[in-house]
Design an enzyme around this catalytic site. Sequence first.
Site, PDB file in Angstrom:
ATOM      1  N   HIS A   1       0.826  -1.210   0.000  1.00 18.30           N
ATOM      2  CA  HIS A   1       0.000   0.000   0.000  1.00 18.30           C
ATOM      3  C   HIS A   1       0.861   1.261   0.000  1.00 18.30           C
ATOM      4  O   HIS A   1       1.619   1.506   0.940  1.00 18.30           O
ATOM      5  CB  HIS A   1      -0.884  -0.026   1.248  1.00 18.30           C
ATOM      6  CG  HIS A   1      -1.856   1.086   1.347  1.00 18.30           C
ATOM      7  ND1 HIS A   1      -1.905   1.943   2.426  1.00 18.30           N
ATOM      8  CD2 HIS A   1      -2.844   1.492   0.505  1.00 18.30           C
ATOM      9  CE1 HIS A   1      -2.882   2.807   2.270  1.00 18.30           C
ATOM     10  NE2 HIS A   1      -3.472   2.561   1.106  1.00 18.30           N
TER      11      HIS A   1
ATOM     12  N   GLU B   1       0.752  -0.496  -4.792  1.00 20.32           N
ATOM     13  CA  GLU B   1      -0.349   0.454  -4.980  1.00 20.32           C
ATOM     14  C   GLU B   1       0.192   1.868  -4.858  1.00 20.32           C
ATOM     15  O   GLU B   1       1.112   2.126  -4.077  1.00 20.32           O
ATOM     16  CB  GLU B   1      -1.426   0.191  -3.919  1.00 20.32           C
ATOM     17  CG  GLU B   1      -2.692   0.993  -4.079  1.00 20.32           C
ATOM     18  CD  GLU B   1      -2.768   2.246  -3.214  1.00 20.32           C
ATOM     19  OE1 GLU B   1      -3.772   2.971  -3.297  1.00 20.32           O
ATOM     20  OE2 GLU B   1      -1.793   2.501  -2.463  1.00 20.32           O
TER      21      GLU B   1
ATOM     22  N   ASP C   1      -1.007   6.405  -5.596  1.00 19.75           N
ATOM     23  CA  ASP C   1      -2.058   7.400  -5.812  1.00 19.75           C
ATOM     24  C   ASP C   1      -1.535   8.481  -6.746  1.00 19.75           C
ATOM     25  O   ASP C   1      -0.371   8.887  -6.642  1.00 19.75           O
ATOM     26  CB  ASP C   1      -2.452   8.051  -4.478  1.00 19.75           C
ATOM     27  CG  ASP C   1      -2.862   7.036  -3.430  1.00 19.75           C
ATOM     28  OD1 ASP C   1      -3.984   6.529  -3.534  1.00 19.75           O
ATOM     29  OD2 ASP C   1      -2.052   6.746  -2.530  1.00 19.75           O
TER      30      ASP C   1
ATOM     31  N   HIS D   1      -0.797  10.863  -2.017  1.00 18.09           N
ATOM     32  CA  HIS D   1      -2.118  10.458  -1.560  1.00 18.09           C
ATOM     33  C   HIS D   1      -3.043  11.637  -1.317  1.00 18.09           C
ATOM     34  O   HIS D   1      -4.183  11.663  -1.795  1.00 18.09           O
ATOM     35  CB  HIS D   1      -2.005   9.630  -0.275  1.00 18.09           C
ATOM     36  CG  HIS D   1      -3.335   9.242   0.286  1.00 18.09           C
ATOM     37  ND1 HIS D   1      -4.002  10.000   1.220  1.00 18.09           N
ATOM     38  CD2 HIS D   1      -4.131   8.164   0.031  1.00 18.09           C
ATOM     39  CE1 HIS D   1      -5.159   9.417   1.512  1.00 18.09           C
ATOM     40  NE2 HIS D   1      -5.256   8.304   0.814  1.00 18.09           N
TER      41      HIS D   1
ATOM     42  N   GLU E   1      -4.217   4.166  -8.227  1.00 20.32           N
ATOM     43  CA  GLU E   1      -5.458   4.848  -7.867  1.00 20.32           C
ATOM     44  C   GLU E   1      -5.469   6.273  -8.398  1.00 20.32           C
ATOM     45  O   GLU E   1      -4.566   7.065  -8.110  1.00 20.32           O
ATOM     46  CB  GLU E   1      -5.651   4.878  -6.351  1.00 20.32           C
ATOM     47  CG  GLU E   1      -6.938   5.600  -5.964  1.00 20.32           C
ATOM     48  CD  GLU E   1      -7.180   5.664  -4.470  1.00 20.32           C
ATOM     49  OE1 GLU E   1      -8.030   6.487  -4.057  1.00 20.32           O
ATOM     50  OE2 GLU E   1      -6.537   4.906  -3.728  1.00 20.32           O
TER      51      GLU E   1
END
Length: 290
Positions: free
Chosen positions: A40, A67, A69, A82, A150
């Site tokens: 993450h 993962e 952002d 993020h 994301e």
Amino acid sequence: MHARTVAASITSLLGTAALLLTLSPARATGSDTLPLVVAHRGASGYAPENTLPAADKAAELGVDWVENDVQRTRDGELVVLHDDSLARTTDVEEIFPGRSPWKVKDFTAAEIARLDAGSWFGPAFADTRVPTLEQFVRRLERHGQKLLLEIKNPQLYPGIEGETLKVLSNEGWLDRAHLRNRLVVQSFSADSVRTVHELKPGVKTGFIGAPPVKDLPAYADFADQINPSHTSLSVGYVTAVQGFLGPHSKPLEVLTWTVDDAAAARRAAGFGVDGIISNKPDLVRDAVGG
């Protein structure tokens, strides 16, 4: 429709949820396949989130999936961060004290490149920078890693879906090999996920959240994954999601977040999820036997 069910009906699946819950989680899923583990924001339990050192740490731990952002600067550069504000994870308040609330969209890429994105985490990471999306995927490529990307706050950045796909294409991430098993694009915004699917149908997509089962047929038209918080999981819900076929004619997958302790990891794995997203991916891997 893409949303045809694999099982006889979702209604009957949910009707047996109580029975499933009386079984051991592993028996209820009917599968011995271990969930994949996703780092993450990189291995963010050990290095500053969404930075190159976090991706490096995931590689060091032997974790394939990372993962991140994505947000957009004032001059149109995609950066890996993020929050929509730079304040929490950089020294922006010190470098640009008069520009509160320090939103990413209000700064140029050159200004953001000046910021220290590591010292907040620990002195060993001083002078770590906010990476661009280009820099981040190049680092993953160097390690042979895979990306769960994301699109963050798409309402703030009209057109970011196409821009994200353009960067990925320019970096070679939309070829057959990457699309087959190295890339997923996700968002909390169903509209954003749908846009990605419409722009590039070959890209695997995920919706972050837990839509009601009655709404899953609509999501299955454009999303390959339904990715809820681990606190909202149940055997019945996971089974229901996996009973639908997504836009690529494969059962919908469930990746759950953010799991950082062994008991929660074993619980999620027992429910039959396809993947577990964690700040400490090595802990999860050890807990589920991967």
